[in-house]
Write a protein that holds these residues in place. Structure first.
Motif, mmCIF file in Angstrom:
data_model
loop_
_atom_site.group_PDB
_atom_site.id
_atom_site.type_symbol
_atom_site.label_atom_id
_atom_site.label_comp_id
_atom_site.label_asym_id
_atom_site.label_seq_id
_atom_site.Cartn_x
_atom_site.Cartn_y
_atom_site.Cartn_z
ATOM 1 N N GLU A 1 6.368 -1.418 5.627
ATOM 2 C CA GLU A 1 6.891 -1.932 6.891
ATOM 3 C C GLU A 1 8.032 -2.920 6.666
ATOM 4 O O GLU A 1 9.019 -2.929 7.410
ATOM 5 C CB GLU A 1 5.767 -2.589 7.692
ATOM 6 N N ILE A 2 7.907 -3.759 5.648
ATOM 7 C CA ILE A 2 8.994 -4.694 5.330
ATOM 8 C C ILE A 2 10.249 -3.929 4.943
ATOM 9 O O ILE A 2 11.357 -4.209 5.421
ATOM 10 C CB ILE A 2 8.572 -5.657 4.203
ATOM 11 N N ASP A 3 10.076 -2.939 4.092
ATOM 12 C CA ASP A 3 11.227 -2.168 3.629
ATOM 13 C C ASP A 3 11.864 -1.376 4.768
ATOM 14 O O ASP A 3 13.092 -1.243 4.833
ATOM 15 C CB ASP A 3 10.786 -1.220 2.503
ATOM 16 N N ALA A 4 11.037 -0.867 5.678
ATOM 17 C CA ALA A 4 11.568 -0.118 6.817
ATOM 18 C C ALA A 4 12.401 -1.010 7.719
ATOM 19 O O ALA A 4 13.457 -0.608 8.227
ATOM 20 C CB ALA A 4 10.416 0.513 7.605
ATOM 21 N N LEU A 5 11.945 -2.261 7.936
ATOM 22 C CA LEU A 5 12.694 -3.177 8.808
ATOM 23 C C LEU A 5 14.050 -3.514 8.214
ATOM 24 O O LEU A 5 15.075 -3.425 8.895
ATOM 25 C CB LEU A 5 11.887 -4.457 9.037
ATOM 26 N N PHE A 6 14.074 -3.895 6.949
ATOM 27 C CA PHE A 6 15.332 -4.323 6.345
ATOM 28 C C PHE A 6 16.239 -3.150 5.979
ATOM 29 O O PHE A 6 17.396 -3.352 5.610
ATOM 30 C CB PHE A 6 15.066 -5.227 5.139
ATOM 31 N N GLY A 7 15.702 -1.943 6.117
ATOM 32 C CA GLY A 7 16.543 -0.766 5.928
ATOM 33 C C GLY A 7 17.157 -0.262 7.220
ATOM 34 O O GLY A 7 17.872 0.749 7.219
ATOM 35 N N ASP A 8 16.902 -0.940 8.319
ATOM 36 C CA ASP A 8 17.396 -0.512 9.635
ATOM 37 C C ASP A 8 18.038 -1.709 10.327
ATOM 38 O O ASP A 8 17.368 -2.503 10.987
ATOM 39 C CB ASP A 8 16.226 0.032 10.461
ATOM 40 N N LEU B 1 6.428 -5.075 -3.716
ATOM 41 C CA LEU B 1 7.742 -5.517 -3.239
ATOM 42 C C LEU B 1 8.744 -5.632 -4.393
ATOM 43 O O LEU B 1 9.897 -5.210 -4.268
ATOM 44 C CB LEU B 1 7.611 -6.856 -2.507
ATOM 45 N N THR B 2 8.303 -6.181 -5.509
ATOM 46 C CA THR B 2 9.222 -6.326 -6.639
ATOM 47 C C THR B 2 9.557 -4.973 -7.262
ATOM 48 O O THR B 2 10.652 -4.800 -7.822
ATOM 49 C CB THR B 2 8.632 -7.261 -7.711
ATOM 50 N N ALA B 3 8.655 -4.008 -7.165
ATOM 51 C CA ALA B 3 8.931 -2.667 -7.697
ATOM 52 C C ALA B 3 10.093 -2.007 -6.958
ATOM 53 O O ALA B 3 10.799 -1.164 -7.518
ATOM 54 C CB ALA B 3 7.679 -1.796 -7.603
ATOM 55 N N LEU B 4 10.312 -2.410 -5.715
ATOM 56 C CA LEU B 4 11.430 -1.860 -4.950
ATOM 57 C C LEU B 4 12.770 -2.412 -5.421
ATOM 58 O O LEU B 4 13.823 -1.817 -5.150
ATOM 59 C CB LEU B 4 11.246 -2.176 -3.454
ATOM 60 N N ASP B 5 12.724 -3.573 -6.100
ATOM 61 C CA ASP B 5 13.922 -4.230 -6.637
ATOM 62 C C ASP B 5 14.944 -4.541 -5.536
ATOM 63 O O ASP B 5 16.143 -4.509 -5.775
ATOM 64 C CB ASP B 5 14.570 -3.354 -7.733
ATOM 65 N N ARG B 6 14.434 -4.831 -4.345
ATOM 66 C CA ARG B 6 15.337 -5.164 -3.231
ATOM 67 C C ARG B 6 14.982 -6.479 -2.555
ATOM 68 O O ARG B 6 15.630 -6.870 -1.586
ATOM 69 C CB ARG B 6 15.305 -4.043 -2.179
ATOM 70 N N LEU C 1 1.897 -10.826 19.829
ATOM 71 C CA LEU C 1 3.257 -10.846 19.284
ATOM 72 C C LEU C 1 3.706 -9.453 18.867
ATOM 73 O O LEU C 1 4.898 -9.128 18.954
ATOM 74 C CB LEU C 1 3.347 -11.812 18.103
ATOM 75 N N ALA C 2 2.777 -8.618 18.424
ATOM 76 C CA ALA C 2 3.132 -7.223 18.120
ATOM 77 C C ALA C 2 3.538 -6.493 19.394
ATOM 78 O O ALA C 2 4.502 -5.705 19.400
ATOM 79 C CB ALA C 2 1.954 -6.519 17.447
ATOM 80 N N GLN C 3 2.831 -6.754 20.476
ATOM 81 C CA GLN C 3 3.168 -6.149 21.761
ATOM 82 C C GLN C 3 4.558 -6.583 22.223
ATOM 83 O O GLN C 3 5.302 -5.806 22.836
ATOM 84 C CB GLN C 3 2.121 -6.561 22.801
ATOM 85 N N LYS C 4 4.931 -7.820 21.891
ATOM 86 C CA LYS C 4 6.248 -8.326 22.264
ATOM 87 C C LYS C 4 7.345 -7.864 21.299
ATOM 88 O O LYS C 4 8.526 -8.153 21.508
ATOM 89 C CB LYS C 4 6.224 -9.859 22.312
ATOM 90 N N GLY C 5 6.962 -7.180 20.243
ATOM 91 C CA GLY C 5 7.938 -6.614 19.323
ATOM 92 C C GLY C 5 8.495 -7.555 18.285
ATOM 93 O O GLY C 5 9.513 -7.252 17.658
ATOM 94 N N VAL C 6 7.809 -8.706 18.054
ATOM 95 C CA VAL C 6 8.328 -9.666 17.073
ATOM 96 C C VAL C 6 7.438 -9.773 15.844
ATOM 97 O O VAL C 6 7.735 -10.529 14.925
ATOM 98 C CB VAL C 6 8.505 -11.061 17.700
ATOM 99 N N ALA C 7 6.331 -9.035 15.822
ATOM 100 C CA ALA C 7 5.411 -9.082 14.684
ATOM 101 C C ALA C 7 4.892 -7.691 14.382
ATOM 102 O O ALA C 7 4.832 -6.833 15.266
ATOM 103 C CB ALA C 7 4.245 -10.027 14.960
ATOM 104 N N CYS C 8 4.510 -7.492 13.133
ATOM 105 C CA CYS C 8 3.956 -6.210 12.690
ATOM 106 C C CYS C 8 2.623 -6.482 12.011
ATOM 107 O O CYS C 8 2.529 -7.331 11.112
ATOM 108 C CB CYS C 8 4.919 -5.534 11.717
ATOM 109 N N ILE C 9 1.581 -5.786 12.446
ATOM 110 C CA ILE C 9 0.248 -5.943 11.873
ATOM 111 C C ILE C 9 0.027 -4.867 10.808
ATOM 112 O O ILE C 9 0.221 -3.680 11.072
ATOM 113 C CB ILE C 9 -0.831 -5.829 12.958
ATOM 114 N N THR C 10 -0.397 -5.293 9.621
ATOM 115 C CA THR C 10 -0.650 -4.346 8.528
ATOM 116 C C THR C 10 -2.016 -4.622 7.909
ATOM 117 O O THR C 10 -2.545 -5.727 7.999
ATOM 118 C CB THR C 10 0.431 -4.441 7.438
ATOM 119 N N ARG C 11 -2.568 -3.586 7.249
ATOM 120 C CA ARG C 11 -3.927 -3.692 6.712
ATOM 121 C C ARG C 11 -4.010 -3.516 5.205
ATOM 122 O O ARG C 11 -5.014 -3.883 4.600
ATOM 123 C CB ARG C 11 -4.812 -2.639 7.385
ATOM 124 N N THR C 12 -2.989 -2.918 4.585
ATOM 125 C CA THR C 12 -3.035 -2.678 3.145
ATOM 126 C C THR C 12 -1.726 -3.143 2.511
ATOM 127 O O THR C 12 -0.692 -3.219 3.178
ATOM 128 C CB THR C 12 -3.223 -1.183 2.826
#
Length: 388
Positions: free
Chosen positions: A339-346, A234-239, A321-332
Protein backbone atom coordinates in the motif's frame (compact mmCIF):
# COMPACT_ATOMS: atom_id res chain seq x y z
CA UNK A 1 -17.03 35.04 37.26
CA UNK A 2 -14.07 36.50 39.10
CA UNK A 3 -12.08 39.66 38.53
CA UNK A 4 -8.89 37.69 39.14
CA UNK A 5 -7.01 35.59 36.62
CA UNK A 6 -9.22 32.54 35.93
CA UNK A 7 -8.40 29.36 37.81
CA UNK A 8 -8.77 26.30 35.59
CA UNK A 9 -8.34 22.60 36.36
CA UNK A 10 -7.73 20.10 33.56
CA UNK A 11 -8.65 16.52 34.49
CA UNK A 12 -6.90 13.78 32.51
CA UNK A 13 -5.96 10.10 32.84
CA UNK A 14 -2.73 8.20 32.27
CA UNK A 15 -4.21 5.43 30.11
CA UNK A 16 -1.63 6.02 27.41
CA UNK A 17 0.04 9.36 26.79
CA UNK A 18 -2.57 10.99 24.56
CA UNK A 19 -4.89 12.49 27.19
CA UNK A 20 -1.92 14.05 28.96
CA UNK A 21 -0.53 15.49 25.71
CA UNK A 22 -3.92 17.01 24.87
CA UNK A 23 -4.06 18.52 28.35
CA UNK A 24 -0.57 20.00 28.00
CA UNK A 25 -1.46 21.49 24.62
CA UNK A 26 -4.54 23.25 26.05
CA UNK A 27 -2.60 24.34 29.12
CA UNK A 28 0.09 25.90 26.92
CA UNK A 29 -2.51 27.79 24.89
CA UNK A 30 -4.22 29.11 28.01
CA UNK A 31 -0.92 30.20 29.52
CA UNK A 32 0.09 31.93 26.29
CA UNK A 33 -3.10 33.99 26.67
CA UNK A 34 -2.23 35.09 30.19
CA UNK A 35 -4.05 32.41 32.19
CA UNK A 36 -1.36 31.44 34.67
CA UNK A 37 -3.42 29.48 37.18
CA UNK A 38 -3.88 26.14 35.36
CA UNK A 39 -3.67 22.84 37.25
CA UNK A 40 -3.44 19.41 35.62
CA UNK A 41 -4.84 16.55 37.69
CA UNK A 42 -4.64 12.83 36.92
CA UNK A 43 -7.79 12.16 38.91
CA UNK A 44 -7.72 8.36 39.18
CA UNK A 45 -3.98 8.25 39.92
CA UNK A 46 -4.40 10.78 42.72
CA UNK A 47 -7.70 9.51 44.14
CA UNK A 48 -7.33 5.74 43.78
CA UNK A 49 -3.69 4.86 42.96
CA UNK A 50 -4.22 1.12 43.47
CA UNK A 51 -7.35 0.94 41.32
CA UNK A 52 -5.68 3.18 38.76
CA UNK A 53 -2.63 0.93 38.58
CA UNK A 54 -4.75 -2.20 38.16
CA UNK A 55 -7.11 -0.75 35.56
CA UNK A 56 -4.25 0.85 33.64
CA UNK A 57 -2.41 -2.50 33.55
CA UNK A 58 -5.55 -4.32 32.39
CA UNK A 59 -6.23 -1.62 29.78
CA UNK A 60 -2.73 -1.75 28.32
CA UNK A 61 -2.54 -5.55 28.46
CA UNK A 62 -5.88 -5.86 26.70
CA UNK A 63 -4.35 -4.32 23.60
CA UNK A 64 -1.86 -7.17 23.41
CA UNK A 65 -3.70 -10.18 24.83
CA UNK A 66 -7.49 -9.80 24.54
CA UNK A 67 -8.09 -7.01 22.00
CA UNK A 68 -11.34 -8.52 20.71
CA UNK A 69 -12.82 -8.60 24.21
CA UNK A 70 -11.81 -4.99 24.82
CA UNK A 71 -13.35 -3.96 21.49
CA UNK A 72 -16.57 -5.81 22.28
CA UNK A 73 -16.90 -4.08 25.66
CA UNK A 74 -16.14 -0.67 24.13
CA UNK A 75 -18.72 -1.01 21.36
CA UNK A 76 -21.34 -2.67 23.59
CA UNK A 77 -21.28 0.33 25.94
CA UNK A 78 -21.13 3.11 23.33
CA UNK A 79 -24.82 3.97 23.64
CA UNK A 80 -25.01 3.49 27.40
CA UNK A 81 -26.78 6.44 29.09
CA UNK A 82 -25.16 8.24 32.02
CA UNK A 83 -27.84 6.98 34.41
CA UNK A 84 -26.85 3.36 33.71
CA UNK A 85 -25.65 1.68 36.95
CA UNK A 86 -22.20 0.89 35.52
CA UNK A 87 -21.50 4.52 34.59
CA UNK A 88 -22.93 5.70 37.92
CA UNK A 89 -20.27 3.57 39.64
CA UNK A 90 -17.44 4.61 37.31
CA UNK A 91 -18.28 8.29 37.58
CA UNK A 92 -18.42 8.14 41.36
CA UNK A 93 -14.71 7.29 41.50
CA UNK A 94 -12.56 10.24 42.45
CA UNK A 95 -15.40 12.34 43.89
CA UNK A 96 -13.72 12.68 47.28
CA UNK A 97 -10.44 13.86 45.76
CA UNK A 98 -12.35 16.30 43.56
CA UNK A 99 -14.23 17.77 46.50
CA UNK A 100 -10.94 18.29 48.34
CA UNK A 101 -9.42 19.90 45.21
CA UNK A 102 -12.36 22.27 44.82
CA UNK A 103 -12.01 23.41 48.43
CA UNK A 104 -8.27 23.97 48.07
CA UNK A 105 -8.04 25.52 44.60
CA UNK A 106 -11.50 27.10 44.17
CA UNK A 107 -11.40 26.81 40.34
CA UNK A 108 -13.59 28.80 37.96
CA UNK A 109 -13.83 26.07 35.29
CA UNK A 110 -13.11 22.35 34.85
CA UNK A 111 -11.86 20.74 31.63
CA UNK A 112 -12.04 16.99 30.98
CA UNK A 113 -9.70 15.39 28.43
CA UNK A 114 -10.78 11.92 29.61
CA UNK A 115 -14.39 10.79 30.21
CA UNK A 116 -14.15 10.28 33.97
CA UNK A 117 -17.16 12.46 34.79
CA UNK A 118 -17.26 12.62 38.57
CA UNK A 119 -17.69 16.42 38.47
CA UNK A 120 -21.37 16.63 37.35
CA UNK A 121 -22.40 14.19 40.07
CA UNK A 122 -20.40 16.09 42.69
CA UNK A 123 -21.82 19.48 41.70
CA UNK A 124 -25.35 18.15 41.80
CA UNK A 125 -24.80 16.66 45.25
CA UNK A 126 -23.20 19.79 46.72
CA UNK A 127 -25.35 22.35 44.93
CA UNK A 128 -22.30 24.10 43.50
CA UNK A 129 -22.25 25.77 40.09
CA UNK A 130 -19.15 25.49 37.90
CA UNK A 131 -18.70 25.42 34.11
CA UNK A 132 -17.71 21.99 32.81
CA UNK A 133 -15.96 21.40 29.48
CA UNK A 134 -15.31 18.10 27.67
CA UNK A 135 -12.60 17.79 25.01
CA UNK A 136 -13.32 14.59 23.08
CA UNK A 137 -9.94 13.13 22.14
CA UNK A 138 -11.00 10.59 19.51
CA UNK A 139 -12.58 10.61 16.06
CA UNK A 140 -15.17 8.25 17.52
CA UNK A 141 -17.86 9.12 20.07
CA UNK A 142 -18.48 6.98 23.14
CA UNK A 143 -21.41 7.59 25.48
CA UNK A 144 -19.10 8.14 28.44
CA UNK A 145 -18.32 11.61 27.09
CA UNK A 146 -21.94 12.72 27.08
CA UNK A 147 -23.56 14.16 30.20
CA UNK A 148 -26.36 16.70 30.64
CA UNK A 149 -24.24 18.56 33.20
CA UNK A 150 -21.52 19.43 30.67
CA UNK A 151 -21.70 22.99 29.36
CA UNK A 152 -19.38 22.75 26.33
CA UNK A 153 -18.03 20.01 24.09
CA UNK A 154 -15.03 20.39 21.81
CA UNK A 155 -14.98 17.69 19.14
CA UNK A 156 -12.79 16.57 16.26
CA UNK A 157 -15.24 16.69 13.34
CA UNK A 158 -18.60 17.85 12.06
CA UNK A 159 -19.66 14.19 12.03
CA UNK A 160 -19.18 13.88 15.80
CA UNK A 161 -21.09 17.12 16.28
CA UNK A 162 -24.00 15.72 14.25
CA UNK A 163 -23.92 12.48 16.25
CA UNK A 164 -24.00 14.42 19.52
CA UNK A 165 -26.97 16.46 18.33
CA UNK A 166 -28.77 13.22 17.41
CA UNK A 167 -28.18 12.10 20.99
CA UNK A 168 -29.83 15.19 22.41
CA UNK A 169 -26.95 17.64 22.96
CA UNK A 170 -27.96 21.21 21.97
CA UNK A 171 -26.01 22.53 19.00
CA UNK A 172 -24.85 25.63 20.86
CA UNK A 173 -22.98 23.45 23.36
CA UNK A 174 -20.81 21.82 20.67
CA UNK A 175 -17.80 23.38 18.96
CA UNK A 176 -15.89 21.63 16.18
CA UNK A 177 -12.35 22.50 17.22
CA UNK A 178 -10.30 19.46 16.28
CA UNK A 179 -8.26 17.48 18.81
CA UNK A 180 -5.64 19.62 20.57
CA UNK A 181 -1.98 19.01 19.75
CA UNK A 182 1.14 20.93 20.69
CA UNK A 183 2.04 23.94 18.50
CA UNK A 184 5.12 22.30 17.00
CA UNK A 185 2.92 19.85 15.10
CA UNK A 186 1.31 22.76 13.27
CA UNK A 187 4.65 23.89 11.83
CA UNK A 188 4.97 26.66 14.39
CA UNK A 189 8.07 25.42 16.16
CA UNK A 190 11.08 27.72 16.16
CA UNK A 191 13.37 25.21 17.87
CA UNK A 192 16.76 24.98 16.23
CA UNK A 193 17.90 21.56 15.15
CA UNK A 194 21.26 22.47 16.65
CA UNK A 195 19.73 21.87 20.09
CA UNK A 196 18.81 18.29 19.20
CA UNK A 197 21.00 15.24 19.90
CA UNK A 198 23.67 14.94 17.21
CA UNK A 199 22.36 11.70 15.64
CA UNK A 200 18.91 13.26 15.31
CA UNK A 201 20.36 16.44 13.79
CA UNK A 202 22.06 14.33 11.14
CA UNK A 203 18.93 12.27 10.50
CA UNK A 204 16.77 15.37 10.01
CA UNK A 205 19.25 17.14 7.77
CA UNK A 206 20.23 14.22 5.51
CA UNK A 207 17.10 13.43 3.49
CA UNK A 208 17.97 11.27 0.47
CA UNK A 209 16.74 12.73 -2.81
CA UNK A 210 14.00 10.70 -4.47
CA UNK A 211 13.42 8.38 -1.50
CA UNK A 212 10.29 9.03 0.58
CA UNK A 213 10.80 8.70 4.32
CA UNK A 214 8.51 6.26 6.13
CA UNK A 215 8.15 7.02 9.85
CA UNK A 216 7.36 3.79 11.70
CA UNK A 217 6.02 4.34 15.24
CA UNK A 218 6.71 0.86 16.56
CA UNK A 219 7.09 1.19 20.33
CA UNK A 220 3.67 2.22 21.64
CA UNK A 221 1.95 -0.20 24.05
CA UNK A 222 4.49 -2.94 23.64
CA UNK A 223 5.74 -3.49 20.14
CA UNK A 224 4.26 -3.53 16.69
CA UNK A 225 4.01 -7.14 15.57
CA UNK A 226 5.97 -7.93 12.43
CA UNK A 227 7.93 -4.66 12.52
CA UNK A 228 11.13 -6.40 11.40
CA UNK A 229 9.40 -7.80 8.31
CA UNK A 230 7.85 -4.42 7.54
CA UNK A 231 11.30 -2.81 7.55
CA UNK A 232 12.84 -5.56 5.45
CA UNK A 233 10.07 -5.44 2.85
CA UNK A 234 10.36 -1.66 2.47
CA UNK A 235 14.15 -1.66 2.22
CA UNK A 236 14.03 -4.52 -0.31
CA UNK A 237 12.21 -2.15 -2.65
CA UNK A 238 15.22 0.22 -2.45
CA UNK A 239 12.89 3.21 -2.79
CA UNK A 240 12.33 4.26 0.82
CA UNK A 241 14.13 5.49 3.90
CA UNK A 242 12.66 3.95 7.07
CA UNK A 243 12.87 5.64 10.48
CA UNK A 244 11.67 3.32 13.25
CA UNK A 245 10.84 4.82 16.64
CA UNK A 246 10.90 2.23 19.41
CA UNK A 247 10.08 4.67 22.21
CA UNK A 248 10.82 3.35 25.68
CA UNK A 249 10.67 -0.26 24.47
CA UNK A 250 14.33 -1.14 24.90
CA UNK A 251 13.70 -4.81 24.23
CA UNK A 252 12.30 -3.96 20.80
CA UNK A 253 15.20 -1.61 20.07
CA UNK A 254 17.84 -4.17 21.02
CA UNK A 255 16.01 -6.93 19.17
CA UNK A 256 15.84 -4.97 15.92
CA UNK A 257 19.47 -3.95 16.28
CA UNK A 258 20.45 -7.61 16.45
CA UNK A 259 18.07 -8.84 13.75
CA UNK A 260 18.49 -6.23 11.03
CA UNK A 261 21.51 -6.02 8.83
CA UNK A 262 23.12 -2.57 8.65
CA UNK A 263 21.48 -0.56 5.88
CA UNK A 264 21.96 3.13 4.94
CA UNK A 265 18.18 3.62 4.66
CA UNK A 266 17.25 2.04 8.01
CA UNK A 267 17.41 4.15 11.17
CA UNK A 268 16.42 2.96 14.64
CA UNK A 269 15.53 5.44 17.37
CA UNK A 270 14.65 4.85 21.01
CA UNK A 271 12.74 7.40 23.06
CA UNK A 272 12.78 10.85 21.49
CA UNK A 273 11.04 14.10 22.42
CA UNK A 274 11.28 15.65 18.95
CA UNK A 275 8.41 13.66 17.42
CA UNK A 276 7.03 16.73 15.63
CA UNK A 277 10.34 17.32 13.88
CA UNK A 278 10.49 13.67 12.84
CA UNK A 279 6.95 13.85 11.45
CA UNK A 280 7.67 17.03 9.51
CA UNK A 281 10.79 15.40 8.04
CA UNK A 282 8.84 12.34 6.88
CA UNK A 283 6.56 11.62 3.93
CA UNK A 284 4.15 9.18 5.60
CA UNK A 285 3.59 7.55 8.98
CA UNK A 286 2.79 4.03 10.13
CA UNK A 287 1.18 4.17 13.56
CA UNK A 288 -1.40 2.96 16.04
CA UNK A 289 -4.58 5.01 15.66
CA UNK A 290 -4.84 6.93 18.91
CA UNK A 291 -6.75 10.17 18.49
CA UNK A 292 -3.83 12.40 19.48
CA UNK A 293 -1.25 10.68 17.28
CA UNK A 294 -3.60 10.78 14.31
CA UNK A 295 -4.25 14.49 14.88
CA UNK A 296 -0.51 15.14 15.11
CA UNK A 297 0.03 13.31 11.82
CA UNK A 298 -2.77 15.25 10.13
CA UNK A 299 -1.35 18.52 11.46
CA UNK A 300 1.98 17.57 9.87
CA UNK A 301 0.15 16.72 6.62
CA UNK A 302 1.25 13.08 6.63
CA UNK A 303 -0.49 10.25 4.79
CA UNK A 304 -1.38 7.70 7.48
CA UNK A 305 -0.94 3.93 7.36
CA UNK A 306 -2.53 2.06 10.23
CA UNK A 307 -1.20 -1.41 10.93
CA UNK A 308 -3.34 -4.00 12.71
CA UNK A 309 -5.56 -1.60 14.70
CA UNK A 310 -6.96 -2.86 18.00
CA UNK A 311 -10.77 -3.17 18.23
CA UNK A 312 -12.41 -0.35 20.15
CA UNK A 313 -11.89 3.38 19.78
CA UNK A 314 -8.63 2.90 17.85
CA UNK A 315 -10.18 0.69 15.18
CA UNK A 316 -13.12 3.11 14.98
CA UNK A 317 -10.68 6.03 14.62
CA UNK A 318 -8.92 4.14 11.84
CA UNK A 319 -12.14 3.34 10.02
CA UNK A 320 -13.28 6.95 10.19
CA UNK A 321 -10.07 8.33 8.69
CA UNK A 322 -10.02 5.55 6.08
CA UNK A 323 -13.57 6.51 5.13
CA UNK A 324 -12.38 10.10 4.72
CA UNK A 325 -9.60 8.92 2.42
CA UNK A 326 -6.63 10.05 4.53
CA UNK A 327 -5.65 6.71 6.09
CA UNK A 328 -5.11 3.14 4.96
CA UNK A 329 -5.73 0.14 7.22
CA UNK A 330 -3.45 -2.87 6.72
CA UNK A 331 -3.12 -6.25 8.45
CA UNK A 332 0.13 -7.81 7.22
CA UNK A 333 3.66 -6.55 6.51
CA UNK A 334 3.25 -7.48 2.85
CA UNK A 335 0.00 -5.53 2.54
CA UNK A 336 1.51 -2.53 4.34
CA UNK A 337 4.57 -2.37 2.08
CA UNK A 338 2.37 -2.83 -0.99
CA UNK A 339 0.00 0.00 0.00
CA UNK A 340 2.86 2.40 0.75
CA UNK A 341 4.50 1.63 -2.57
CA UNK A 342 1.21 2.00 -4.44
CA UNK A 343 0.61 5.46 -2.95
CA UNK A 344 4.04 6.85 -3.74
CA UNK A 345 3.90 5.33 -7.20
CA UNK A 346 0.79 7.36 -8.07
CA UNK A 347 1.42 11.09 -7.98
CA UNK A 348 -2.18 12.07 -8.74
CA UNK A 349 -3.48 9.87 -5.92
CA UNK A 350 -0.89 11.36 -3.55
CA UNK A 351 -1.94 14.90 -4.50
CA UNK A 352 -5.61 14.06 -3.94
CA UNK A 353 -4.86 12.49 -0.55
CA UNK A 354 -2.91 15.55 0.59
CA UNK A 355 -5.87 17.75 -0.32
CA UNK A 356 -8.16 15.54 1.77
CA UNK A 357 -5.75 15.88 4.68
CA UNK A 358 -5.81 19.66 4.28
CA UNK A 359 -9.60 19.62 4.45
CA UNK A 360 -9.61 17.55 7.67
CA UNK A 361 -6.62 18.82 9.66
CA UNK A 362 -7.14 21.33 12.47
CA UNK A 363 -3.66 22.12 13.83
CA UNK A 364 -4.92 25.13 15.82
CA UNK A 365 -7.38 23.14 17.95
CA UNK A 366 -5.75 24.02 21.27
CA UNK A 367 -5.82 27.71 20.39
CA UNK A 368 -9.45 27.51 19.24
CA UNK A 369 -10.43 25.84 22.52
CA UNK A 370 -8.53 28.32 24.69
CA UNK A 371 -10.00 31.33 22.86
CA UNK A 372 -13.52 29.95 23.02
CA UNK A 373 -13.29 29.19 26.75
CA UNK A 374 -12.05 32.69 27.50
CA UNK A 375 -14.71 34.25 25.32
CA UNK A 376 -17.53 32.15 26.77
CA UNK A 377 -16.78 32.53 30.46
CA UNK A 378 -14.04 35.08 31.03
CA UNK A 379 -14.52 37.83 28.44
CA UNK A 380 -13.99 40.80 30.85
CA UNK A 381 -10.98 39.10 32.44
CA UNK A 382 -9.57 38.28 29.01
CA UNK A 383 -9.62 41.97 28.10
CA UNK A 384 -7.67 42.73 31.28
CA UNK A 385 -5.16 39.96 30.49
CA UNK A 386 -4.57 41.31 26.99
CA UNK A 387 -4.08 44.84 28.30
CA UNK A 388 -1.53 43.70 30.87
Amino acid sequence: MTSQTPKIIILYASYGDGHYQASKAVEASLRSRGVTDVTLLDLMAEAHPLINGITRFVYLQSFKTIPRLYGWVYNATKEMPQEAPLLEVINSLGAGKLQQTLRELRPDLIIHTFPQLAMPRLLKRTGQSLPLVNIVTDFDLHGRWIHPGVDRYYVATDDIKAEMMNRGIPEDRIRVSGIPVKPEFGRQSKTSEKSFPEPLQRLLSERPVGKPTVLLMAGAYGSMQGVREVIERLTALDRYRVITVCGRNRELYRGLQGQLRPHPDVHLIGYVKQVAELMRSSDCIVTKPGGITLSEALACQLPIFIYRPVPGQELNNARYLAQKGVACITRTPAELAQEIDALFGDESRLTELRQKIENLRRPQAAEVIADDILQQWFAPERAELVLT
